[in-house]
Design a protein around this motif. Structure first.
Motif, PDB file in Angstrom:
ATOM      1  N   VAL A  63       2.947  -1.805   8.288  1.00 36.04           N
ATOM      2  CA  VAL A  63       4.168  -1.265   7.695  1.00 36.04           C
ATOM      3  C   VAL A  63       4.393  -1.845   6.302  1.00 36.04           C
ATOM      4  O   VAL A  63       4.741  -1.127   5.358  1.00 36.04           O
ATOM      5  N   GLU A  64       4.161  -3.142   6.169  1.00 36.92           N
ATOM      6  CA  GLU A  64       4.340  -3.771   4.851  1.00 36.92           C
ATOM      7  C   GLU A  64       3.361  -3.186   3.842  1.00 36.92           C
ATOM      8  O   GLU A  64       3.726  -2.923   2.680  1.00 36.92           O
ATOM      9  N   PHE A  65       2.123  -2.963   4.243  1.00 37.15           N
ATOM     10  CA  PHE A  65       1.139  -2.361   3.342  1.00 37.15           C
ATOM     11  C   PHE A  65       1.595  -0.984   2.874  1.00 37.15           C
ATOM     12  O   PHE A  65       1.514  -0.663   1.680  1.00 37.15           O
ATOM     13  N   LEU A  66       2.070  -0.161   3.778  1.00 36.22           N
ATOM     14  CA  LEU A  66       2.467   1.195   3.419  1.00 36.22           C
ATOM     15  C   LEU A  66       3.664   1.196   2.480  1.00 36.22           C
ATOM     16  O   LEU A  66       3.710   1.970   1.516  1.00 36.22           O
ATOM     17  N   ILE A  67       4.630   0.338   2.732  1.00 35.25           N
ATOM     18  CA  ILE A  67       5.808   0.289   1.865  1.00 35.25           C
ATOM     19  C   ILE A  67       5.430  -0.220   0.473  1.00 35.25           C
ATOM     20  O   ILE A  67       5.831   0.343  -0.548  1.00 35.25           O
ATOM     21  N   ALA A  68       4.628  -1.266   0.449  1.00 39.12           N
ATOM     22  CA  ALA A  68       4.260  -1.869  -0.838  1.00 39.12           C
ATOM     23  C   ALA A  68       3.443  -0.915  -1.698  1.00 39.12           C
ATOM     24  O   ALA A  68       3.520  -0.951  -2.929  1.00 39.12           O
ATOM     25  N   ASN A  69       2.660  -0.044  -1.080  1.00 38.68           N
ATOM     26  CA  ASN A  69       1.733   0.818  -1.822  1.00 38.68           C
ATOM     27  C   ASN A  69       2.113   2.297  -1.749  1.00 38.68           C
ATOM     28  O   ASN A  69       1.267   3.156  -2.028  1.00 38.68           O
ATOM     29  N   HIS A  70       3.364   2.604  -1.423  1.00 37.30           N
ATOM     30  CA  HIS A  70       3.690   4.012  -1.187  1.00 37.30           C
ATOM     31  C   HIS A  70       3.618   4.871  -2.441  1.00 37.30           C
ATOM     32  O   HIS A  70       3.562   6.103  -2.355  1.00 37.30           O
ATOM     33  N   LEU A  71       3.598   4.268  -3.615  1.00 39.81           N
ATOM     34  CA  LEU A  71       3.464   5.038  -4.856  1.00 39.81           C
ATOM     35  C   LEU A  71       2.027   5.139  -5.351  1.00 39.81           C
ATOM     36  O   LEU A  71       1.729   5.942  -6.246  1.00 39.81           O
ATOM     37  N   ALA A  72       1.145   4.326  -4.785  1.00 37.72           N
ATOM     38  CA  ALA A  72      -0.203   4.188  -5.357  1.00 37.72           C
ATOM     39  C   ALA A  72      -1.002   5.474  -5.300  1.00 37.72           C
ATOM     40  O   ALA A  72      -1.668   5.855  -6.276  1.00 37.72           O
ATOM     41  N   MET A  73      -0.961   6.188  -4.191  1.00 40.74           N
ATOM     42  CA  MET A  73      -1.838   7.344  -4.039  1.00 40.74           C
ATOM     43  C   MET A  73      -1.405   8.505  -4.920  1.00 40.74           C
ATOM     44  O   MET A  73      -2.236   9.227  -5.473  1.00 40.74           O
ATOM     45  N   VAL A 117     -11.959   6.125  -8.092  1.00 38.04           N
ATOM     46  CA  VAL A 117     -11.903   6.202  -6.635  1.00 38.04           C
ATOM     47  C   VAL A 117     -12.347   4.887  -6.000  1.00 38.04           C
ATOM     48  O   VAL A 117     -11.762   4.422  -5.021  1.00 38.04           O
ATOM     49  N   LYS A 118     -13.360   4.289  -6.565  1.00 35.73           N
ATOM     50  CA  LYS A 118     -13.844   3.023  -6.024  1.00 35.73           C
ATOM     51  C   LYS A 118     -12.762   1.957  -6.088  1.00 35.73           C
ATOM     52  O   LYS A 118     -12.541   1.206  -5.127  1.00 35.73           O
ATOM     53  N   LYS A 119     -12.082   1.885  -7.225  1.00 37.08           N
ATOM     54  CA  LYS A 119     -11.017   0.897  -7.382  1.00 37.08           C
ATOM     55  C   LYS A 119      -9.874   1.179  -6.408  1.00 37.08           C
ATOM     56  O   LYS A 119      -9.311   0.271  -5.806  1.00 37.08           O
ATOM     57  N   PHE A 120      -9.562   2.458  -6.238  1.00 34.74           N
ATOM     58  CA  PHE A 120      -8.491   2.820  -5.312  1.00 34.74           C
ATOM     59  C   PHE A 120      -8.881   2.476  -3.873  1.00 34.74           C
ATOM     60  O   PHE A 120      -8.057   1.988  -3.091  1.00 34.74           O
ATOM     61  N   MET A 163      -2.821   7.049   6.835  1.00 33.56           N
ATOM     62  CA  MET A 163      -1.368   6.878   6.857  1.00 33.56           C
ATOM     63  C   MET A 163      -0.776   6.967   5.460  1.00 33.56           C
ATOM     64  O   MET A 163       0.267   7.597   5.249  1.00 33.56           O
ATOM     65  N   LEU A 164      -1.439   6.365   4.477  1.00 40.60           N
ATOM     66  CA  LEU A 164      -0.913   6.419   3.115  1.00 40.60           C
ATOM     67  C   LEU A 164      -1.003   7.833   2.547  1.00 40.60           C
ATOM     68  O   LEU A 164      -0.107   8.269   1.809  1.00 40.60           O
ATOM     69  N   CYS A 165      -2.041   8.569   2.887  1.00 40.44           N
ATOM     70  CA  CYS A 165      -2.152   9.954   2.450  1.00 40.44           C
ATOM     71  C   CYS A 165      -0.989  10.786   2.994  1.00 40.44           C
ATOM     72  O   CYS A 165      -0.342  11.533   2.250  1.00 40.44           O
ATOM     73  N   LEU A 166      -0.699  10.644   4.283  1.00 38.11           N
ATOM     74  CA  LEU A 166       0.416  11.383   4.879  1.00 38.11           C
ATOM     75  C   LEU A 166       1.756  10.925   4.324  1.00 38.11           C
ATOM     76  O   LEU A 166       2.668  11.737   4.107  1.00 38.11           O
ATOM     77  N   MET A 167       1.878   9.629   4.071  1.00 40.59           N
ATOM     78  CA  MET A 167       3.121   9.107   3.493  1.00 40.59           C
ATOM     79  C   MET A 167       3.345   9.692   2.106  1.00 40.59           C
ATOM     80  O   MET A 167       4.468  10.083   1.743  1.00 40.59           O
ATOM     81  N   THR A 168       2.281   9.787   1.328  1.00 43.60           N
ATOM     82  CA  THR A 168       2.388  10.345  -0.017  1.00 43.60           C
ATOM     83  C   THR A 168       2.769  11.812   0.036  1.00 43.60           C
ATOM     84  O   THR A 168       3.638  12.279  -0.712  1.00 43.60           O
ATOM     85  N   LEU A 169       2.138  12.565   0.919  1.00 45.66           N
ATOM     86  CA  LEU A 169       2.461  13.983   1.079  1.00 45.66           C
ATOM     87  C   LEU A 169       3.935  14.168   1.410  1.00 45.66           C
ATOM     88  O   LEU A 169       4.637  14.960   0.767  1.00 45.66           O
TER      89      LEU A 169
END
Length: 834
Positions: A494-504, A519-522, A534-540
């Motif tokens: 959960v902490e990972f998703l919140i912290a990175n929710h803008l990254a994608m 892409v490699k860096k991401f 999960m991050l892909c769906l969160m971004t969508l």
């Protein structure tokens, strides 16, 4: 027309304007204004020739409610006791023509009394307006006959049914949420139309309901007077039937209504917080009115026509740990939680702490089970928010209730935006359209989708303050982890998703995702594929909740491409950057080539192009590019254009020359095209392949048979130097370079670390005609080559990301500084790009 009518109307308007400017343009002022119009109508009726049959002039709609605004239509029903003849027509003209001469907009209906013997099922708006009918002038007996004919059970049932259908249609226009940052104070959910609907349903079904409900009558009256006063201001300032409370008019309304604050933003935020508070009262009242014993649904729970209710209200009041079960039962039974149950929770929620709702591991597990994406989750969370339970269970969420962030592209308050993200996820489990099925498959694959919902619920709680909200959101979320009993692994996710929710979204929409280094860096963010899904769906879900227009099909495609490429990077990795003869894609192109292309044609064309070219285009497009490149000479331009769904794709093949990219983008802008994306590739032998994706909002290409030929002619002339694209842009918009005052402060940022091959320039500026042309021209003037540009529009902001080189290499620090300074100066209006 007697002069006195004009004088009376002017005096009535002046009196109402004075009331409005004092902030008193509410119920009493509008009633006085309506009464003044009544006087004029009565005088006109008295002066009109009287026909041999009875006549009644009836106010309906807003005029009937005595809520007539400065620029409202005057809705009248002129009722006759028999058939219309010349005498009746003379009387009608004598009443209506003077009103028109006064400049009033009269919405009139003319009926014979016998016509009310048959229901006008095809005219529901007229029937609804009749609910507010009142006699202004004429025959009382005729009016009473109308009342008797209209008010019977069949008519009432039809009107209520039609009204409910119209409410649903109207809500759909506003994405079924009242939290609009520029609301329509007449039509939006929670606005005046909802108040009227509430009263209509009560009057036509059970008038005693108007004395009961989930809100005190005083709160409803307060909300109504507030909305009336705001709408009065809009009419005054707009000098027309203006009902949208725009950002500009919010400042004016806040000033007139006397909201405190040293700065306009403070005054506006207080005004809009009051608006949403009142609108919530209104929508809650309407929702209650639209709903109306028990089926067992759980411990101390039953289902009624009104939804899930507590069977023993006293017991429920002292057992807050059972409350969440009511909302789970509502999801399981596909129904709401009843208003009596919500009222009980609203009354007692503030007495309890988080631990009172989740006293045992079973209760804490029940929370995570409740958060699994399912039909009805958004609606139930909205009910929990409305009754105060959500904020008590999740104290961080309380900080963003009614929170307004004025960034001109978010359309909803922060709390509603958050809940809409969950609704977007919910839709992937229920009614996902074909273009969302691939995302739905990711959701089905998740081992713990409830952690994704929990992350969405908390991802923006840090917006209660103006600093980096994702950092604050993480801090606030950590306080909840222990309280709801998350394991360490669950906490980390959960902490990972919140912290990175803008990254994608930043990578997908602002970076060249075809660049392997990007892409490699991401991909380095993720340790396992589950987090990527999960991050892909969160971004969508997050992007789609900004507004109904934000997640275009194009953006959804970009997001999916980034997911696939990152997934491949995590599992397989990328190959080399440049196309090589032994690559599978290269060999397949040779093996399947059409008869008109030789192996050398294809190999020579591909030589030196980046490997991403083979991923960007299918074989049919590549073969077409090869044909376009054959026999190309200096100053020649070979072109191809085709429609791709809602967008168009232009392919340009020519030999390299200065200002090529900027000239092409300038030509597209001169025809009114909105460029979505641009690819620019140059081979070592100077062959240039530029591909632009754009939309044609003005439908120039669709409506003009010769449009494509015109564009091709101009492109040839501009690229060959026979015509200046600047002249064409000036012809389209004379003030292109003397632009209107900036709304967005320009930002230029150079990035030399994200890509191994390119310097990346991020630019944020006002979205306006020719912006891409002017930016790319400055880059060309600085000796830079544009290889790729990503274009994003967010509200009034353009966010353009350029991947550039200079002399085949990345820019030095000094060159970055010089280019950034020139771009900044141009964007701020310091000089033209000529």
């Amino acid at each position: 027309m007697p002069l006195s009518f004009s004088i009376q109307l002017d005096e009535a308007r002046r009196e109402l304007k004075d009331d409005i400017l004092r902030g008193h343009g509410g119920r009493a002022a509008l009633a006085r204004f309506s009464d003044r119009l009544d006087t004029i109508v009565r005088q006109l009726f008295a002066a009109a020739p009287q026909p041999p049959q009875p006549v009644a002039v009836v106010a309906i709609g807003g005029y009937g409610r005595r809520q007539l605004f400065l620029h409202s239509d005057i809705d009248l029903l002129v009722l006759f006791g028999g058939h219309l003849g010349s005498a009746e027509e003379d009387a009608l003209r004598a009443i209506l023509h003077p009103l028109w001469d006064l400049g009033l907009v009269v919405g009139h209906q003319v009926r014979e009394i016998e016509e009310f013997g048959k229901l006008e099922v095809d005219n529901p708006e007229f029937l609804m307006a009749l609910v507010d009918a009142r006699l202004v002038a004429g025959d009382r007996g005729l009016y009473d006959r109308f009342e008797s004919a209209f008010h019977h059970a069949g008519t009432h049932a039809h009107v209520v049914g039609a009204l409910n259908a119209l409410i649903d249609e109207r809500y759909a226009l506003f994405n079924a949420t009242l939290y609009q940052l520029e609301p329509d104070v007449k039509e939006s959910p929670g606005a005046l139309r909802d108040l009227t609907a509430t009263r209509w349903i009560g009057a036509l079904t059970d008038p005693s309901l108007l004395r009961r409900g989930v809100e005190e009558p005083s709160k409803i009256e307060e909300a109504e007077d507030f909305l009336l006063r705001v709408r009065s201001i809009l009419h005054l300032e707009g000098k027309r039937n203006q009902n949208q409370l725009t950002h500009q008019l919010q400042e004016k309304a806040a000033d007139i209504l006397g909201y405190p604050g040293a700065f306009p933003q403070q005054r506006v935020e207080r005004l809009m917080s009051d608006y949403f508070r009142h609108a919530r009262v209104v929508t809650r009242s309407l929702a209650w009115m639209r709903k109306t014993a028990p089926t067992p649904a759980g411990l101390n729970l039953g289902r009624t026509n009104d939804g899930i209710r507590f069977i023993d209200m006293r017991q429920a009041a002292v057992q807050p740990a059972t409350w969440l079960a009511a909302f789970q039962a509502a999801i399981d039974n596909n129904c709401p939680v009843s208003d009596p149950a919500l009222s009980l929770i609203r009354q007692y929620a503030e007495r309890f702490r988080v631990e009172d709702f989740f006293p045992t591991p079973t209760h804490r597990a029940g929370l995570l089970h409740f958060l699994k994406p399912a039909a009805g989750l958004y609606a139930r969370l909205s009910e929990m928010h409305d009754c105060g339970l959500l904020g008590r269970m999740f104290p961080p969420f309380q900080a963003i209730t009614y929170r307004v962030v004025r960034d001109f592209f978010h359309k909803y308050t922060v709390d509603e935006h958050t809940l809409l993200t969950i609704r977007n996820l919910e839709r992937l489990t229920t009614h996902a359209p074909p273009d969302r099925q691939r995302f739905s498959s990711l959701l089905r694959d998740l081992q713990q989708p409830e952690l994704l919902v929990l992350s969405l619920l908390l991802h923006d709680v840090g917006k209660w303050r103006d600093d980096d909200h994702h950092v604050e959101s993480v801090r606030m979320a950590r306080e909840m982890f222990r309280r709801i009993g998350l394991t360490q692994e669950e906490r980390d996710t959960v902490e990972f998703l919140i912290a990175n929710h803008l990254a994608m979204s930043q990578v997908a929409f602002r970076r060249d995702t075809e660049d392997p280094e990007i892409v490699k860096k991401f991909a380095e963010l993720f340790g396992v594929e589950e987090r990527l899904k999960m991050l892909c769906l969160m971004t969508l879900a997050d992007v789609e909740a900004v507004s109904t227009e934000t997640l275009t099909p194009w953006r959804a495609e970009l997001l999916w491409r980034l997911y696939v490429d990152t997934y491949n990077q995590l599992t397989m990795g990328y190959g080399d950057e440049r196309i090589e003869a032994n690559q599978p894609g290269h060999a397949e192109l040779l093996a399947n080539r059409p008869s008109d292309l030789s192996e050398s044609d294809i190999s020579n064309f591909l030589e030196g192009f980046p490997r991403r070219y083979l991923r960007l285009f299918d074989s049919e497009a590549i073969y077409r590019h090869v044909r376009l490149a054959r026999d190309i000479h200096p100053d020649e331009v070979h072109l191809w254009m085709e429609r791709k769904g809602e967008a168009w794709e232009l392919t340009v093949v020519t030999l390299d020359k200065p200002f090529l990219f900027s000239n092409i983008s300038g030509v597209l802008s001169s025809f009114g095209m909105d460029i979505l994306r641009g690819h620019a590739m140059t081979s070592p032998n100077g062959l240039v392949l530029d591909v632009f994706v754009f939309t044609d909002s003005e439908r120039f290409l669709e409506l003009n048979a010769s449009a494509k030929e015109q564009m091709f002619t101009v492109l040839n002339e501009v690229v060959s130097g026979k015509e200046r694209v600047t002249d064409r842009l000036r012809g389209r918009e004379h003030s292109l370079f003397n632009r209107r005052p900036m709304r967005v402060t320009p930002v230029v940022h150079a990035d030399n670390t994200s890509s191994k091959r390119y310097t990346i320039i991020d630019i944020i500026a006002d979205d306006e005609l020719g912006l891409l042309y002017r930016i790319s021209r400055v880059m060309s003037q600085n000796g830079c080559d544009v290889d790729l540009v990503l274009i994003t529009t967010e509200g009034r902001r353009a966010i353009d990301v350029f991947h550039i080189t200079k002399g085949g290499r990345k820019l030095s620090a000094a060159e970055q500084a010089e280019l950034s300074a020139h771009l900044q100066r141009m964007l701020e209006g310091g000089y033209e790009a000529t």
